[in-house]
Write an enzyme that holds these catalytic residues in place. Sequence first.
Site, short mmCIF file in Angstrom:
data_model
loop_
_atom_site.label_atom_id
_atom_site.label_comp_id
_atom_site.label_asym_id
_atom_site.label_seq_id
_atom_site.Cartn_x
_atom_site.Cartn_y
_atom_site.Cartn_z
N GLU A 79 31.67 36.88 44.18
CA GLU A 79 31.48 35.65 44.95
C GLU A 79 30.04 35.49 45.44
O GLU A 79 29.65 34.39 45.85
CB GLU A 79 32.42 35.64 46.17
CG GLU A 79 33.89 35.47 45.82
CD GLU A 79 34.22 34.08 45.30
OE1 GLU A 79 33.37 33.18 45.43
OE2 GLU A 79 35.32 33.90 44.76
N GLU A 110 41.78 56.75 38.92
CA GLU A 110 41.17 57.02 40.22
C GLU A 110 41.00 58.52 40.49
O GLU A 110 40.36 58.92 41.46
CB GLU A 110 41.98 56.41 41.35
CG GLU A 110 43.33 57.06 41.60
CD GLU A 110 44.02 56.45 42.81
OE1 GLU A 110 44.35 57.23 43.72
OE2 GLU A 110 44.23 55.22 42.84
#
Length: 273
Positions: A79, A110
């Site tokens: 963004e 992960e």
Amino acid sequence: MTRITEQASNYQDLDHMSVHELLTNINNEDRTVPLAVAKAIPQLERLVAITVEKMKAGGRLFYIGAGTSGRLGVVDASECPPTFGVPFDQVIGLIAGGDSAIRKAVEFAEDDLEQAWIDMEKHQINKQDVVVGIAASGSTPYVIGGLRRANAEGLITGCIVCNEHSPIAEEAQYPVEVVVGPEFVTGSTRMKSGTAQKLVLNMLSTAVMIQLGRVKGNKMVDMQLSNKKLVDRGVRMIMEETGLDPEAASALLARFGNVRQAIESYASQKPKI
């Protein structure tokens, strides 16, 4: 010891609640999140300050995380270019398992201590950059390994976690700990923890960009004009700053393609009284 993000919900028999009860109780829990974020502002202030310092010197901001935390970092990073007009590679979000993990979980991604640094090296990471690890649990190996290597390479490191005294906070030079308590659904850290991380990321990137001069007054003067709504917003900004009518403001924006440049050009050519 069970971390608070993994502790049992304060609510029992969720499957026996009515829809109204479910929504009301979730909302009651969500109301506590901004209060937890407020307590972490002194920590966040230090992280913002050092990030601004490094970015003014040419550095970039990296987010690293897995699962929900990784996705939130990717969203915040993505963004920044349209909102503040910065290059797409000035704020970089990396998620364990790569971009495919944004939509679909990648098993055991992960758990790799080495992969985060490998992912960052693809972007020519260097000592001017800042690395912020995001992990509700504060114990994600992908993030721990990334921060540990970044520290060893002389980078500034920070984190956003939702447990106190976590391994990730211990690795980070500038930890931000937002302790929101047990989740409504036990262990579902996409809920309050995810909300807290989103709020902190909003605060971090927005404060940094304002400090870097990417906002004028309260307006996104460097935003990318990527759709009609944003073009119309840009025209209104120019009208408010210059007093021009819609047609003239629109023509000025079309000429420069940027709100800041349009306003500055008009101001420089306006006769001085």
